[in-house]
Each structure stands twice: as structure tokens, then as C-alpha cells.
Design a protein around this motif. Structure first.
Motif, PDB file in Angstrom:
ATOM      1  N   SER A  47       0.824  -1.214   0.000  1.00 24.44           N
ATOM      2  CA  SER A  47       0.000   0.000   0.000  1.00 24.44           C
ATOM      3  C   SER A  47       0.857   1.262   0.000  1.00 24.44           C
ATOM      4  N   GLU A  51      -4.318   2.278  -2.222  1.00 22.46           N
ATOM      5  CA  GLU A  51      -5.098   1.662  -1.146  1.00 22.46           C
ATOM      6  C   GLU A  51      -5.722   0.376  -1.658  1.00 22.46           C
ATOM      7  N   THR A  80     -11.518   4.903  -2.704  1.00 17.16           N
ATOM      8  CA  THR A  80     -11.760   3.475  -2.530  1.00 17.16           C
ATOM      9  C   THR A  80     -12.902   3.043  -3.435  1.00 17.16           C
ATOM     10  N   HIS A 102      -4.626   2.048   4.645  1.00 17.55           N
ATOM     11  CA  HIS A 102      -4.249   3.438   4.369  1.00 17.55           C
ATOM     12  C   HIS A 102      -2.842   3.426   3.780  1.00 17.55           C
TER      13      HIS A 102
END
Lengths: 177, 189
Positions: A47, A51, A80, A102
Motif C-alpha cells: 500500500s 489503497e 476506494t 491506508h
């Protein structure tokens, strides 16, 4: 509401309605926690500038995640795509929760969007919500929370992933080749 | 419901010139519909990112390619192979493709760059409209918060998830910016 988002709602509703009856205190919390830790061990180290989001479900006795990823994002300005993840949930699956990472340059705190998204699914029995902080800590929060401060106050740490795990795995593979 | 599911089975909305590359890449993971959909969705994300970031996408592409090659988890491999392949499809230059081919609309908006409350999302506030979500891009990342700009770029097809992002209009990708002294001008679409 466009088609994809209608599907998100429909799939989640379907999951809620077709699920076998599970009393709230029979929810497989620890199994889900363990699955989520495994997912973060995979996706957390990756990540970096992105994300990942997953819906957790159980089908035929197995707990799995339906995962989507964001495009490249900087300083936590990530979108997202829950609809893409929802579209991957098999019919008849019992939905058990959601998780998202995150990015490493992102925020340690939950966002208004995180809290709102989980709240929309909090009616699903046994629904749990998880996220990872940029330092690798994995936390759950109360999905019924109606505000960021309330959600933040409800957080419980369930583990930690190693930020450099991916690099280590790849380095080991390189040295053995 | 049947029509909704049919729509969901082709989430990528890829132009014909990318479809062959995408379909052959997806075939590496078998014929299962979910895996195919997941690959195409990620492929599209890679295409869009390559068009936004150009040469700067290299590091992101490399991370995805490594995970694609060596990842032990099938789903992770599908996501990252799709993304890396999408980037490659653009960067190889074999199929000239633009954001318009992917359903994006060239647009100019004038407004104030701001940060969303309790969030790291960035947005553009304009007169008479809900704010636009400002996607990360080389130009967007240089814009100052609370400053006013004329922004040239592209609006994404469709709205962001209304359950998660109910307060926003579409996503906006900015490619050029011109500072303005005030934000009183109406938005232009």
C-alpha cells in the motif's frame, strides 16, 4: 445512484438476507480477525501510493475477501472502489465485514468516508470494519459509529503487519535464484 | 436485476484497441468470471494511471509487476498483473488511447482547491455545484489549498460511490492549471 453502486447495495443486501442465521454473540470474530491480519500481511506492504479495499465473506465454510485497489494516489488522497469489490462477492456468501489499507504516506486516522461507508453496512449481522495505519498497525472500529470522533474512540488494535515484508520476500527470492 | 448484473460483468469499459490485450492478459487466470472482471477492472486502472502520470508511473508499475510475478496469492496477482499490464498497454504506445476513449469528458472548471472535512481527499469548490473530487495527478499535487484556479482536465464517467462520497460531484483529473485572483467566476463545463 448508478448501476455499479446499486449492485453494491443489492449484493450487500442479498448477503444479509441469504446468510444463515447467526446470533450476534456467535459471530466468528476471531476467525475474521485472523483472516484480516492475513490480508493485511499481503496487501499492507504494497500500500505505497495506493489503497486496497476488501469485503470479507464466508462461503462454504471458508472466509475470504473480495478485493479492489485504488489507482495511484498521493498523501492519502485515495478513492476506494467498494463497488468493484462488491461485484466480486459470490452469490450466497455471508458478508462479515470490510477492511482497507491506508497508504504509507496517508493518515493514521479514519476519514469521514471510511466511517460513512462502514455505517452504511452496519445493519448486516456480524459486520466488522478494519483499517491499517501507515505504520502497519491494524485496527477494528465499531461500524455503527456515526462520526469520526466516535469511530476513533471505538478502535481496537488487532495486530500489525511488517511494512517491509514485501521487500524482504522479494529480496529472499532474488538471492535464492 | 439481470440488467444490473450484465452491466457489472463489463466494468472496464475498455476501448476496442485495448480489449485484445486485456482479454489475453485476463485469460492467464482462467475463465472464471470474477477473476476476469477483477483483472479488467485493474487493467483499466493501470491505463488511466499511465495516462495521468506518464513516465512518473514507473515506480508504481514496477511494484505491481513484481507482485504480479512473485505474489503467492492469486487475487493479489490478478490485481497487480492487471494493473501492470494496463500501464504497459499505454506506455508501449502500440495502441494510441486517451482518457476520452475511456469515457472521460474534457472539461474546464474554475474554483477553489480545498480539503474535505475529516479526510485527506482534495476537492474543487465551484459556484452552484457540489464540489468535484480532485484526483491525485502531477498537476493536482502542486495546487495550493484555498487558492483559486482555472483547471483544465477531464471529468470521470459516472459519480463516485454515493454511499461513501455523497457530498461530491464527479471526479476531476487536472492536467493544466492557471491561478486566479478570485473564485467568483461560475463553473464552466
Amino acid at each position: 445512484m448508478n448501476a455499479a453502486h446499486t449492485i453494491t447495495a443489492a449484493v450487500l443486501l442479498l448477503g444479509a438476507l441469504t446468510a444463515p442465521a447467526i446470533a450476534a454473540d456467535d459471530c466468528p470474530r476471531e476467525e475474521v480477525n485472523e483472516h484480516v491480519r492475513q490480508q493485511f500481511a499481503l496487501y499492507g506492504p504494497l500500500s505505497d501510493g495506493r489503497e486496497y479495499f476488501g469485503f470479507v465473506y464466508r462461503l462454504d465454510g471458508e472466509i475470504k475477501s473480495a478485493v479492489s485497489r485504488s489507482g495511484r494516489c498521493t498523501r492519502g488522497n485515495c478513492l476506494t472502489d467498494t463497488a468493484a469489490a462488491a461485484a466480486l462477492i459470490p452469490r450466497g456468501a455471508k458478508i462479515l465485514g470490510e477492511w482497507h489499507s491506508h497508504p504509507h504516506d496517508g493518515s493514521a486516522a479514519l476519514s469521514a468516508e471510511d466511517v460513512r461507508g462502514a455505517k452504511n453496512n452496519a445493519h448486516i449481522r456480524c459486520y466488522s470494519a478494519y483499517y491499517s495505519k501507515p505504520d502497519g498497525e491494524i485496527l477494528s472500529w465499531e461500524p455503527g459509529s456515526t462520526s469520526v470522533p466516535v469511530a476513533m474512540a471505538s478502535r481496537v488494535s488487532i495486530g500489525h503487519f511488517e511494512l517491509q515484508a514485501e521487500a524482504k520476500v522479494l529480496a529472499n527470492m532474488d538471492s535464492s535464484q | 436485476m439481470a440488467s444490473l448484473l450484465a452491466c457489472a460483468s463489463d466494468p472496464a469499459g475498455l476501448p476496442e484497441k485495448l480489449r485484445v490485450a486485456a482479454d489475453s492478459g485476463a485469460a492467464r487466470f482462467g475463465n472464471e468470471a470474477g477473476a476476469h472482471r477483477q483483472y479488467l477492472d485493474s487493467f483499466r486502472r493501470g491505463v488511466v494511471d499511465a495516462l495521468i502520470w506518464g513516465e512518473q508511473i514507473g515506480e508504481s508499475r514496477a511494484a505491481s509487476a513484481a507482485a504480479c510475478e512473485r505474489g503467492g496469492d492469486l487475487q493479489l496477482r490478478i490485481l497487480e498483473c492487471g494493473y501492470a499490464d494496463g500501464v504497459d498497454a499505454v506506455m508501449a504506445g502500440t495502441a494510441a488511447v486517451t482518457l476520452v476513449d475511456l469515457g472521460y469528458r474534457p472539461s474546464t472548471i474554475m474554483g477553489r482547491v480545498a480539503s474535505a472535512a475529516d479526510s485527506q481527499l482534495r476537492l474543487v469548490e465551484t459556484t452552484h455545484q457540489r464540489p468535484w473530487l480532485l484526483l491525485s495527478s502531477p498537476v493536482a499535487d502542486r495546487l495550493e489549498t484555498d487558492a483559486c484556479y482555472r483547471l483544465d482536465g477531464y471529468l470521470a464517467p459516472g459519480a463516485p460511490d454515493p454511499l461513501r462520497y455523497p457530498d461530491f460531484s464527479s471526479q476531476f483529473i487536472v492536467f493544466q492549471s492557471v491561478p486566479m485572483s478570485s473564485c467568483n467566476a461560475p463553473a464552466v463545463r
